[in-house]
Structure formats: C-alpha cells, structure tokens
Design a protein around this motif. Sequence first.
Motif, PDB file in Angstrom:
ATOM      1  N   LEU A 148     -26.649 -42.130  93.022  1.00  0.00           N
ATOM      2  CA  LEU A 148     -27.947 -41.713  93.543  1.00  0.00           C
ATOM      3  C   LEU A 148     -28.068 -40.203  93.690  1.00  0.00           C
ATOM      4  CD1 LEU A 148     -28.462 -44.446  96.288  1.00  0.00           C
ATOM      5  CD2 LEU A 148     -29.508 -44.333  94.033  1.00  0.00           C
ATOM      6  N   THR A 149     -26.957 -39.536  94.006  1.00  0.00           N
ATOM      7  CA  THR A 149     -27.019 -38.097  94.245  1.00  0.00           C
ATOM      8  C   THR A 149     -26.731 -37.274  93.000  1.00  0.00           C
ATOM      9  OG1 THR A 149     -24.672 -37.962  94.866  1.00  0.00           O
ATOM     10  CG2 THR A 149     -26.277 -38.430  96.631  1.00  0.00           C
ATOM     11  N   GLY A 150     -25.985 -37.839  92.056  1.00  0.00           N
ATOM     12  CA  GLY A 150     -25.559 -37.068  90.898  1.00  0.00           C
ATOM     13  C   GLY A 150     -24.400 -36.142  91.211  1.00  0.00           C
ATOM     14  N   GLN A 151     -23.886 -36.184  92.445  1.00  0.00           N
ATOM     15  CA  GLN A 151     -22.728 -35.375  92.810  1.00  0.00           C
ATOM     16  C   GLN A 151     -21.446 -36.046  92.340  1.00  0.00           C
ATOM     17  OE1 GLN A 151     -22.754 -34.090  96.978  1.00  0.00           O
ATOM     18  NE2 GLN A 151     -24.910 -34.677  97.112  1.00  0.00           N
ATOM     19  N   GLY A 152     -20.386 -35.278  92.223  1.00  0.00           N
ATOM     20  CA  GLY A 152     -19.104 -35.822  91.825  1.00  0.00           C
ATOM     21  C   GLY A 152     -18.490 -36.673  92.923  1.00  0.00           C
ATOM     22  N   LEU A 153     -17.538 -37.518  92.522  1.00  0.00           N
ATOM     23  CA  LEU A 153     -16.881 -38.400  93.485  1.00  0.00           C
ATOM     24  C   LEU A 153     -16.180 -37.607  94.575  1.00  0.00           C
ATOM     25  CD1 LEU A 153     -16.060 -41.279  94.264  1.00  0.00           C
ATOM     26  CD2 LEU A 153     -14.099 -41.063  92.716  1.00  0.00           C
ATOM     27  N   GLY A 154     -15.511 -36.502  94.209  1.00  0.00           N
ATOM     28  CA  GLY A 154     -14.815 -35.696  95.205  1.00  0.00           C
ATOM     29  C   GLY A 154     -15.759 -35.087  96.216  1.00  0.00           C
ATOM     30  N   SER A 155     -16.905 -34.597  95.740  1.00  0.00           N
ATOM     31  CA  SER A 155     -17.880 -33.982  96.655  1.00  0.00           C
ATOM     32  C   SER A 155     -18.440 -35.008  97.626  1.00  0.00           C
ATOM     33  CB  SER A 155     -19.020 -33.346  95.849  1.00  0.00           C
ATOM     34  OG  SER A 155     -18.544 -32.291  95.051  1.00  0.00           O
ATOM     35  N   VAL A 156     -18.804 -36.185  97.106  1.00  0.00           N
ATOM     36  CA  VAL A 156     -19.335 -37.233  97.983  1.00  0.00           C
ATOM     37  C   VAL A 156     -18.284 -37.644  98.999  1.00  0.00           C
ATOM     38  CG1 VAL A 156     -20.097 -39.639  98.059  1.00  0.00           C
ATOM     39  CG2 VAL A 156     -21.033 -38.095  96.335  1.00  0.00           C
ATOM     40  N   GLY A 157     -17.037 -37.763  98.565  1.00  0.00           N
ATOM     41  CA  GLY A 157     -15.955 -38.135  99.480  1.00  0.00           C
ATOM     42  C   GLY A 157     -15.791 -37.125 100.609  1.00  0.00           C
TER      43      GLY A 157
END
Length: 321
Positions: A274-283
């Motif tokens: 949904l955000t288009g952010q990377g997995l690391g950033s979301v984490g």
Amino acid sequence: MGWWQVNADTLAGSRFVLSPLAETFASLKVLQSGTAAHPGERVWLDAHLPAYRRRLAEDPVTALLIRSGLGREWIADFLTPTPRGEAGFEEEVARVREVPAADARAHLAVALRGPLPAALHRDDLPERAADLLTDVWTETVRPYWARRRRVLEADVVARSAQLSQGGWATALDALRPGMRWLGDNRLQVNHHEYPPREISGAELYFVPVTPQSHGWVSWEEPHRYAVVYPCVGALAHAGPQAVPESLGALLGPARAGVLVLLGSPLSTTQLVALTGQGLGSVGRHLRVLLDARLIQRRRAGRSVLYSRTAAGEVLVKAQGG
C-alpha cells in the motif's frame, strides 16, 4: 448452482497465481461497464474511460465483439484462458490470439444465448480481442502494474493466513460472492445452473485481481481449472491517503502514513504493497510505533497483523486524520 467435485489431494495441491491477463480482462470489464466500485477505482476509470470509448467508437466490430462476449450470465471462454502458472502478459494474450475462429464464434454464441449478429461472422475475432486486450494492458494496467502486483501479492499473504487459521472451508467461503465449500468434496463456484464437474486430479488455481467485480471461473478440461476473484477490499480500495500535515511533522510523513493506514489490521507485506516503501523501511516504522504504543500486533495464523491502539486512534483523530 455450479459446483466442482474436488478431492483432498487436488485441493491440497492448488495454488495462488498472478495473471497479468486476468488483471487486464477484469479492468476491461470495469471500462466496459463504466461503473467504479470505490473512489480509487473511480479516479482510474475517469482517467482511462474516454480513450477506451473512443477506441471502440472507431472500431464497431470490436465493440460488438466485446459486448457480445461479456454476456449477462456467461463470458465467452476464449476471452479468459485459464492460467498455466505464472506467465507474462504477452505469453498469455498469445493464447487468445491463437484460438480458432470457429471456437471463438461458438463461445460468443454461448455468451449471447443465441445466434451471432451478422457482423461477427468473420475469422479475425480472436485477433481483434487480443489487440483490444493489449491496448487495455498497455494504456490502463501496465503503468500501475508494479503497485497492483504488490497488492495482489499481499492478498495472497492474507488468504494464506486465513487458510492456515480457519482451513479451506473458511478461506473458500470468503473468496468471492457465490462461492462456498459445500462439504463432501464439493466446491460451489457460482450460482449458475450447469452440470457438476469432476476436477479431482487437475491443476487448480486461485487468481486474485484488483478490480472489485465478482470474478469468474475458467477451465481447460480436464487438466486445469481456475477461480478468478477480487482481492481483499481494503487493499484494492486503498490509494494514497492524505496524511495530516501536523501528524507528518510530528512523526515524519512516511511513518505517519503507516499509522494512518492502520485504522484496520494489516500485515507488513500489505503495508509494503500500500505504501510502496521497502520492507526494511516499513519494519523500522512499525518498531518505532510499537515502542510508542501507538500500534499493537497480534498473530493470525502465520501472519502478524498490526493495528492502531486507543492512543494511536486519539493521536490520528486529534491531528485531523
């Protein structure tokens, strides 16, 4: 009602696959109807409907072909070839183009429940259908495919969690309207009246699409069958959500965006979609929000779902979110 006889081994061997052609055909159905299921779909439709209608106005034979193929109860089979596992759009649409003309006319007659209009007694119908699908893919789906693919992958994660938590009956009952597990190895796939099909031993695919129509079923007897279904509504409806400026200043725009989305439970994979952010950033955003007790997490089967706490709700609402 229509139902399939499915033994345990076939069900256990079934899998979710993504199909660019199914996504394109579902988008074509939305363009043809001109009706959006939610505001995000409305924005997409407004952007592409005028060009689609101009395309058909300039090609009345193809316009008649599509109107005929999208029957009230039945879709002309050659328009929706059954996936054969993961494949690119060009590989999939080539199968539409290669359909014998006589078969295409027969499928259209079934969709129409009657004789073909005189204008469709011709041999280039599969090529015309493939050309239109290619135009819809190129102009209205491919520009958004990276995000749509993330949304579809997130849906598969959500369905897999549902499957591991509640079993096949729960997962199948929630897949699409008209579909439910009847017991005794019987899977109801829709409300249409046609003879049961024995599909035990065949390949069985479940194919998500983002347009929120009811989906469809397809098959290549006796080897493979597919159920195309609309993905989880919370994913499909979501577009860029406005983040209150004050909340963005407090938490940072990206982190505030994650908090705004968590008004309903979502997994990390879904947030990435949904955000288009990377997995690391979301984490990292989730860890900070957890430490601040603005969100909470709980396990659902094999997935972990995050949602706002009461404190998170107060903060978002206080900032105008």
